[in-house]
Write an enzyme that holds these catalytic residues in place. Structure first.
Site, mmCIF file in Angstrom:
data_model
loop_
_atom_site.group_PDB
_atom_site.id
_atom_site.type_symbol
_atom_site.label_atom_id
_atom_site.label_comp_id
_atom_site.label_asym_id
_atom_site.label_seq_id
_atom_site.Cartn_x
_atom_site.Cartn_y
_atom_site.Cartn_z
ATOM 1 N N GLU A 9 0.801 -1.225 0.000
ATOM 2 C CA GLU A 9 0.000 0.000 0.000
ATOM 3 C C GLU A 9 0.829 1.269 0.000
ATOM 4 O OE1 GLU A 9 -0.384 -2.336 2.319
ATOM 5 O OE2 GLU A 9 -2.455 -2.479 2.997
ATOM 6 N N ASP A 82 -1.626 -5.040 3.506
ATOM 7 C CA ASP A 82 -1.660 -5.353 4.937
ATOM 8 C C ASP A 82 -2.498 -6.601 5.275
ATOM 9 O OD1 ASP A 82 -0.009 -3.307 5.692
ATOM 10 O OD2 ASP A 82 -1.636 -1.881 6.062
ATOM 11 N N ASP A 84 -5.095 -7.708 6.796
ATOM 12 C CA ASP A 84 -6.458 -7.719 7.348
ATOM 13 C C ASP A 84 -7.439 -7.624 6.186
ATOM 14 O OD1 ASP A 84 -6.126 -5.117 6.549
ATOM 15 O OD2 ASP A 84 -6.379 -4.234 8.531
ATOM 16 N N GLU A 86 -9.160 -5.236 4.933
ATOM 17 C CA GLU A 86 -8.954 -4.105 4.037
ATOM 18 C C GLU A 86 -7.827 -4.431 3.040
ATOM 19 O OE1 GLU A 86 -11.274 -1.812 5.013
ATOM 20 O OE2 GLU A 86 -10.966 -0.978 3.022
ATOM 21 N N TYR A 298 1.813 -5.502 13.073
ATOM 22 C CA TYR A 298 0.687 -4.774 12.474
ATOM 23 C C TYR A 298 -0.230 -4.193 13.551
ATOM 24 C CZ TYR A 298 -2.993 -3.693 9.144
ATOM 25 O OH TYR A 298 -3.924 -3.044 8.382
ATOM 26 N N ARG A 300 -3.341 -2.931 13.429
ATOM 27 C CA ARG A 300 -4.798 -3.118 13.469
ATOM 28 C C ARG A 300 -5.103 -4.564 13.810
ATOM 29 N NH1 ARG A 300 -4.410 0.025 8.864
ATOM 30 N NH2 ARG A 300 -4.745 2.198 9.413
ATOM 31 N N HIS A 345 -3.520 -13.398 13.601
ATOM 32 C CA HIS A 345 -3.008 -12.125 14.064
ATOM 33 C C HIS A 345 -2.406 -12.178 15.445
ATOM 34 C CE1 HIS A 345 -5.108 -9.357 11.042
ATOM 35 N NE2 HIS A 345 -4.113 -10.057 10.547
#
Ligand SMILES: [Zn+2]
Ligand SMILES: [Zn+2]
Ligand SMILES: [Zn+2]
Length: 692
Positions: A9, A82, A84, A86, A298, A300, A345
């Site tokens: 990203e 990333d 997740d 998103e 990460y 989030r 995660h």
């Protein structure tokens, strides 16, 4: 020539990763999403299974062209957004736009941007996880359906520029309900009686407990006087001494939510700032000769799990720094949270505890260092032994009137050596050591201090407390807390007063309109259930169209009713106390995107607007003609300028004062430092404490 194209990203992340992968890999950044729903229209076909209409985001065309060009040259493309939903969605959109087969092994994910993690993930690429993509898509579409349908009704009935949304409307309602609670709160009187005792070994304090062995609540002065009158002299007998050992466990490692809360309490960071700084630490920092490396995992996440490798490394570090007795003997505090989403995660932790905050100091900005230190010590503490506290409770009797003294003392520091969690609305406990007291002993009371108190209303929400409450209610996910807090402030629904949320009149109007016609949207339970359904999509338990459809069928009916029945609300603008210099009508205050400003009340016939400026009674140091006025920047930061602007371009972040520097006669300004205000010269080294 590079054989492989890797797409992430952000440019910072691209730079870090490129370093680990070697010459065969070319790493490019997509700068977030390249495709999204259009801004100008709904973009969701509700007649046709909620088919989304995606378009290339405006301004992203050149990036897409560049990626397409690189994609043609590459033997293989890796999508490394990333880890997740998103990120999964970004990868999926890219796969479609670049003609990559989503079922091929094109997706790589890693929780931390370090050499080992990157190499490992490139050894194990996988197909795109369509369940994750569906979950993101469902959220996006649902939020779009709510936002793009309710907002125009609010524009028509209340005011342009308003919005409602799935999570923001619940957050707003929480703040408004709390305000109501505070307003309707009736304080109740209660009393306490403190007593000071003296002993050779040291004085101590106790407080009234009860009479005849029973706890008694003191409600008024008469009762207090009655009890005091039964006291017989100043001597009390120690009737009971109870000693206990209490264990205190360290807090579990950070999730997004607990990180935001603790950064707010300990560092005074807004949620948005915490996420911004955490992202910098995650994406990579240049550490001297070592080069660029991601310092934290990460950011989030809703998991408190940590990898065994990280735990082992922490154990070794704790042993060598503090000794073996400080290592944790029991099983890890911190496991995956109840919501089983985002399983692989981990909690937010340092990528290596060996990179201590002290060692990183030279490479980090002030804010980065503060946040890194917080994350580092929280994780290290979570791997340490519990603290042991000695507590003692002493009962003192005089004619059946019982006072109680409590003491506590840290016997073994354990994790407290490294980190102690803060709490909202609660004072930190301190050591309170009592002198040695034995049962049967007599002690003399030196002072008695009865005090009247009143119960307090619940406190307004701070950012930290609101995030915590949303999380406890099961509303919002790691990626949504910070944007939600931001939105309700930007819309002018709430303001911050002493770092606590206060609803505005506009916030109240929007809340009651949305609440009346769309009670599901403001209902915490409904929203929590919806979040759960969305999580079920993520693990492939339920098709996304079904979740949306179940919501929309009912929602559509409410929309019709609201559009027909919602009354038009007139919002009176607050008069600014001056007249328009163009047409003579009174000026009023308006809320804009960047805060309050003045506008002519004769709108739309007269479109005169003015920024709110406050003279501060200082002559302009530059032109010596104009007056210095306080203004607000676009980011809502206060600055000082000349009222003759644009003729005079004087500007300063620091507030100038009217007196000149006693040393060199230049301008003195008030500088806001951590310690407080300080007056200093803009030219020479003169400094002074501000006069009270
Ligand atoms: Zn006017
Ligand atoms: Zn000037
Ligand atoms: Zn000076």
């Amino acid at each position: 020539m590079a054989d492989y194209l890797v797409i992430v990203e952000s440019p910072a992340k691209a730079k870090t990763i490129e370093r680990y992968l070697g010459k065969k890999y070319k790493v490019r950044a997509s700068l977030g999403h390249l495709r999204d729903l259009p801004r100008s229209q709904m973009g969701v076909d509700v007649e046709n299974n909620y088919e989304p209409k995606y378009i290339t985001i405006r301004g992203k065309g050149p990036i897409l062209q560049d990626l397409k060009k690189e994609a043609k040259k590459a033997k293989k493309i890796f999508l490394a957004a990333d880890p997740d939903r998103e990120g999964e969605a970004i990868a999926w959109h890219l796969a479609h736009q670049l003609g990559v087969d989503e079922n091929s092994d094109c997706r790589v994910v890693f929780n931390e941007i370090t050499k080992d993690a990157i190499n490992e993930s490139f050894k194990n690429p996988r197909p795109i996880n369509t369940d994750l993509v569906d979950a993101q898509q469902a959220r996006r579409i649902l939020d779009r359906l709510v936002g793009y349908n309710i907002s125009p009704i609010l524009w028509k009935k209340v005011k342009k520029g308003l919005s409602a949304g799935r999570v923001q409307s619940v957050a707003l309602k929480l703040i408004i309900d709390r305000e109501e609670e505070i307003k309707s709160f009736e304080p109740e009187e209660y009393w306490s009686i403190g007593a000071g005792f003296s002993k050779k070994e040291g004085n101590f304090e106790a407080s009234f407990y009860g009479t005849a062995g029973k706890k008694v609540k003191l409600t008024d002065k008469k009762q207090v006087d009655g009890i005091l009158s039964t006291l017989d002299g100043d001597d009390f007998t120690v009737s009971q001494v109870v000693k206990k050992e209490r264990k205190r466990n360290p807090a579990v490692p950070f999730t997004t939510s607990s990180l935001q809360q603790e950064a707010a309490r300990k560092l005074n960071f807004r949620a948005k700032k915490t996420m911004m700084v955490a992202q910098q630490l995650y994406e990579g920092i240049t550490i001297g000769k070592e080069g660029i490396v991601g310092l934290i995992t990460y950011m989030r996440t809703d998991s408190t799990r940590t990898s065994e490798t990280a735990q082992a490394e922490a154990k070794t570090h704790i042993e060598s720094m503090y000794g073996e007795e400080f290592t944790r003997k029991t099983k890890a505090a911190g496991k995956s949270s109840a919501a089983k989403t985002q399983d692989a995660h981990e909690a937010v932790r340092p990528t290596s505890v060996l990179r201590t905050p002290e060692a990183m100091k030279a490479f980090l900005s002030k804010d980065q260092l503060k946040l890194y230190k917080l994350i580092w010590s929280r994780f290290l503490a979570s791997q340490m032994a519990p603290a042991i506290l000695d507590t003692v409770t002493v009962d003192l009797l005089n004619n059946d009137v019982q006072f109680r003294a409590t003491g506590s003392q840290v016997k073994f520091q354990g994790f407290m050596k490294v980190y102690i969690e803060s709490h909202d609305d609660k004072e930190e406990e301190k050591d309170n050591v009592l002198p040695p007291l034995a049962e049967g002993e007599t002690v003399t009371c030196a002072s008695i201090d009865p005090k009247q108190h009143f119960t307090q209303p619940p406190p307004r929400f701070s950012e930290a407390r609101l995030v915590k409450t949303l999380e406890e209610l099961g509303i919002g996910r790691p990626s949504t807390y910070a944007p939600t807090l931001d939105t309700i402030q930007k819309r002018g629904y709430v303001t911050l007063d002493a770092k606590r949320f206060v609803p505005t009149e506009l916030g109240g109007i929007v809340n009651s309109a949305v609440n009346q016609y769309f009670s599901d949207i403001t209902n915490a339970e409904f929203t929590a259930k919806m979040e759960q359904s969305l999580d079920h999509i993520e693990v492939g338990e339920i098709p996304w169209v079904k979740v949306i459809d179940e919501f929309y069928v009912d929602f559509e009916k409410h929309l019709k009713v609201a559009d027909e029945e919602m009354e038009k609300i007139e919002i009176k603008d607050e008069p600014a106390g001056e007249d328009c210099e163009k047409c003579g009508s009174p000026m009023v205050y308006k809320m804009g995107r960047y805060g309050k400003f003045m506008a002519c009340s004769n709108f739309p016939d007269c479109r005169n607007t003015k920024a709110i400026i406050k003279p501060i009674g200082v002559t302009c140091p530059l032109c010596k003609e104009g007056e210095v006025v306080e203004r607000k920047s676009k980011k809502n930061r206060i600055f000082y300028g000349c009222d003759r602007y644009p003729e005079c371009e004087y500007i300063s972040w620091d507030k100038p004062i009217s007196r000149p520097c006693p040393k060199c006669e230049s301008t003195l300004v008030e500088k806001r430092l951590k310690k407080g205000l300080q007056i200093q010269c803009t030219e020479c080294d003169y400094k002074e404490k501000p006069q009270e």
